[in-house]
Design a protein around this motif. Structure first.
Motif, mmCIF file in Angstrom:
data_model
loop_
_atom_site.group_PDB
_atom_site.id
_atom_site.type_symbol
_atom_site.label_atom_id
_atom_site.label_comp_id
_atom_site.label_asym_id
_atom_site.label_seq_id
_atom_site.Cartn_x
_atom_site.Cartn_y
_atom_site.Cartn_z
ATOM 1 N N GLU A 11 -1.900 2.575 7.842
ATOM 2 C CA GLU A 11 -3.010 2.978 6.010
ATOM 3 C C GLU A 11 -3.797 1.877 6.528
ATOM 4 O O GLU A 11 -4.187 1.198 6.847
ATOM 5 C CB GLU A 11 -2.128 2.674 5.076
ATOM 6 N N ASP A 64 2.520 11.844 7.313
ATOM 7 C CA ASP A 64 1.744 11.851 6.295
ATOM 8 C C ASP A 64 -0.118 12.546 6.035
ATOM 9 O O ASP A 64 -0.062 11.640 4.961
ATOM 10 C CB ASP A 64 2.542 12.051 4.866
ATOM 11 N N PHE A 86 -3.370 14.214 -2.036
ATOM 12 C CA PHE A 86 -2.992 14.030 -1.405
ATOM 13 C C PHE A 86 -1.624 14.510 -1.585
ATOM 14 O O PHE A 86 -0.508 13.971 -0.850
ATOM 15 C CB PHE A 86 -2.142 12.222 -2.363
ATOM 16 N N ASP A 136 -7.694 1.374 10.536
ATOM 17 C CA ASP A 136 -7.338 3.081 11.609
ATOM 18 C C ASP A 136 -5.788 3.361 11.842
ATOM 19 O O ASP A 136 -5.819 2.081 13.045
ATOM 20 C CB ASP A 136 -8.564 3.079 12.131
ATOM 21 N N ALA A 137 -4.869 3.956 12.091
ATOM 22 C CA ALA A 137 -3.494 4.428 12.533
ATOM 23 C C ALA A 137 -3.489 4.034 13.834
ATOM 24 O O ALA A 137 -2.786 3.868 14.467
ATOM 25 C CB ALA A 137 -2.914 5.278 11.942
ATOM 26 N N PRO A 148 -5.067 3.434 -2.200
ATOM 27 C CA PRO A 148 -4.235 4.388 -3.001
ATOM 28 C C PRO A 148 -3.011 3.336 -3.022
ATOM 29 O O PRO A 148 -2.583 4.259 -4.660
ATOM 30 C CB PRO A 148 -4.291 5.462 -1.960
ATOM 31 N N VAL A 204 0.624 5.908 4.710
ATOM 32 C CA VAL A 204 1.170 4.791 3.696
ATOM 33 C C VAL A 204 0.685 5.861 1.968
ATOM 34 O O VAL A 204 1.637 5.758 1.059
ATOM 35 C CB VAL A 204 1.437 3.711 2.997
ATOM 36 N N GLY A 205 0.012 5.644 1.836
ATOM 37 C CA GLY A 205 -0.615 5.951 0.872
ATOM 38 C C GLY A 205 -0.936 4.815 -0.594
ATOM 39 O O GLY A 205 -0.524 4.309 -0.409
HETATM 40 C C1 LIG Z 1 -2.311 13.005 2.783
HETATM 41 S S1 LIG Z 1 -2.534 10.836 2.080
HETATM 42 C C2 LIG Z 1 -0.653 10.168 2.139
HETATM 43 C C3 LIG Z 1 -0.052 10.387 1.707
HETATM 44 C C4 LIG Z 1 0.912 9.359 1.005
HETATM 45 N N1 LIG Z 1 2.058 9.746 2.224
HETATM 46 C C5 LIG Z 1 1.461 9.269 -0.214
HETATM 47 O O1 LIG Z 1 2.594 9.727 -0.907
HETATM 48 O O2 LIG Z 1 1.124 8.514 -0.827
HETATM 49 C C6 LIG Z 1 -3.322 10.571 3.457
HETATM 50 C C7 LIG Z 1 -3.228 9.041 3.669
HETATM 51 O O3 LIG Z 1 -4.417 9.203 4.724
HETATM 52 C C8 LIG Z 1 -4.987 8.010 4.646
HETATM 53 N N2 LIG Z 1 -6.269 7.892 6.214
HETATM 54 C C9 LIG Z 1 -6.796 9.067 6.163
HETATM 55 N N3 LIG Z 1 -7.364 8.626 7.740
HETATM 56 C C10 LIG Z 1 -6.684 7.354 8.261
HETATM 57 C C11 LIG Z 1 -6.588 6.930 9.267
HETATM 58 N N4 LIG Z 1 -7.568 7.269 10.518
HETATM 59 N N5 LIG Z 1 -5.672 5.630 9.669
HETATM 60 C C12 LIG Z 1 -4.971 5.344 8.853
HETATM 61 N N6 LIG Z 1 -5.032 6.346 7.410
HETATM 62 C C13 LIG Z 1 -5.422 6.940 7.053
HETATM 63 C C14 LIG Z 1 -5.514 8.087 3.506
HETATM 64 O O4 LIG Z 1 -6.087 6.747 3.249
HETATM 65 C C15 LIG Z 1 -4.362 8.680 3.036
HETATM 66 O O5 LIG Z 1 -3.972 7.832 2.056
#
Ligand SMILES: C[S@@+](CC[C@H](N)C(=O)[O-])C[C@H]1O[C@@H](n2cnc3c(N)ncnc32)[C@H](O)[C@@H]1O
Length: 300
Positions: free
Chosen positions: A91, A153, A29, A131-132, A96, A65-66
């Motif tokens: 998110e 992120d 992450f 899904d964003a 997470p 947001v993770g």
């Molecule tokens: C690198 S991590 C984010 C880290 C976060 N900013 C933190 O500080 O913990 C990427 C995040 O993107 C989310 N994610 C993956 N595919 C996504 C999508 N299509 N739409 C929204 N979120 C997504 C994952 O669940 C994960 O929490």
């Protein structure tokens, strides 16, 4: 368990802050330097919170947001600059944040009051799960040109190209007010090129202290804005080397016109476009660019 049945693995990072590893995406992450260090160096400090009048409210969108680490670090930055937040978050997965809030290590890394505010935001109307590419749609209808900060992120472009496409980044760009900033840890040429194609001005986030001597770590990320970005805390213009990077094959952007393609299809189509551009002699290969600038590594 994540919504797709994967178990996220807790990780401790170099600054002692809490992080996770995703077996589904095959990626951590946060950088191994530290989740909290990264949140401050790549998001909070480049945001230039001192630019905003004390007592004002910042409209912020946290994309991916993770664990909530970036938003929590921003909450603390806003408190010290006497700012409040009008916050939105996108998110896919609830896991997470749930794991972070259940972790004594995560909970112990914040000032009193930060966690309560994080939980309030993440359980409030600004938090959009899913899904964003879909959950951003209502904002595109109602909040164009209104955001001061976008914290982008997503996992890296090769792992999650869906969120780095010309179309998705262009949609995010349309949410920014004229001096608003999109901030990301990512310096990939394809991402910078997509932001430029969306009509945004670019700046680089300075590489963390001590990393610049290794030339492959030339940048700590990217800032993008509808207006030219003045040099600021941790922000600088792109160097000639970075500008040339955007003329290479690595700058071929990811495309997802209907906001519906899967990872494999987006990657395959980009590879095909890269091969065609090389065959036609339209672009320089990235390896020639790397050799010219004395770079090691593989920055795509
Ligand atoms: C690198 S991590 C984010 C880290 C976060 N900013 C933190 O500080 O913990 C990427 C995040 O993107 C989310 N994610 C993956 N595919 C996504 C999508 N299509 N739409 C929204 N979120 C997504 C994952 O669940 C994960 O929490």
């Amino acid at each position: 368990m994540t919504s797709n049945g994967f178990k996220l693995e807790p990780r401790s990072t170099a600054d002692g802050s809490f992080s996770l590893f995703s077996p589904e995406f095959g990626e951590a992450f946060h950088s191994s330097r530290g989740a909290l260090t990264e949140a401050r160096e790549k998001f909070v400090e480049p945001a230039g919170l001192e630019r905003f009048a004390k007592g004002s409210s910042l409209r912020v969108l946290d994309i991916c947001v993770g664990t909530g680490c970036n938003t929590a670090a921003l909450i603390e930055g806003c408190i010290s600059h006497d700012l409040s937040l009008d916050w939105w978050g996108l998110e896919l997965d609830r896991e997470p944040l749930a794991q972070a809030l259940a972790s004594p290590a995560f909970c112990g890394q914040w000032q009193p009051g930060t966690l309560a505010q994080l939980q309030e935001l993440c359980s409030g109307p600004g938090m959009r799960w899913g899904d964003a590419r879909q959950t951003v749609q209502p904002l595109l209808k109602q909040r164009q040109g209104q955001f001061d900060l976008l914290l982008m992120d997503a996992f890296s472009p090769s792992r999650c190209p869906q969120l780095w496409s010309v179309e998705f980044l262009g949609a995010l760009g349309s949410l920014l007010q004229p001096k608003g900033l999109l901030l990301t840890y990512c310096s990939a040429a394809a991402v910078r090129q997509a932001l430029r194609l969306a009509g945004l001005e670019l700046a680089a986030i300075e590489a963390p202290c001590g990393l610049q001597q290794h030339q492959q770590d030339w940048s700590g990320g990217t800032a993008a804005s509808p207006c030219p970005i003045p040099p600021g805390p941790r922000l600088r213009p792109l160097t000639p080397m970075e500008e040339e990077h955007l003329l290479t094959n690595a700058a071929e952007p990811y495309r997802d016109p209907g906001f519906s393609l899967d990872r494999k299809t987006i990657l395959q189509r980009r590879q095909q476009a890269q091969a065609k551009a090389m065959q036609e002699g339209n672009v320089e290969g990235t390896s020639a660019w790397r050799r010219r600038w004395g770079l090691a590594g593989n920055h795509q």
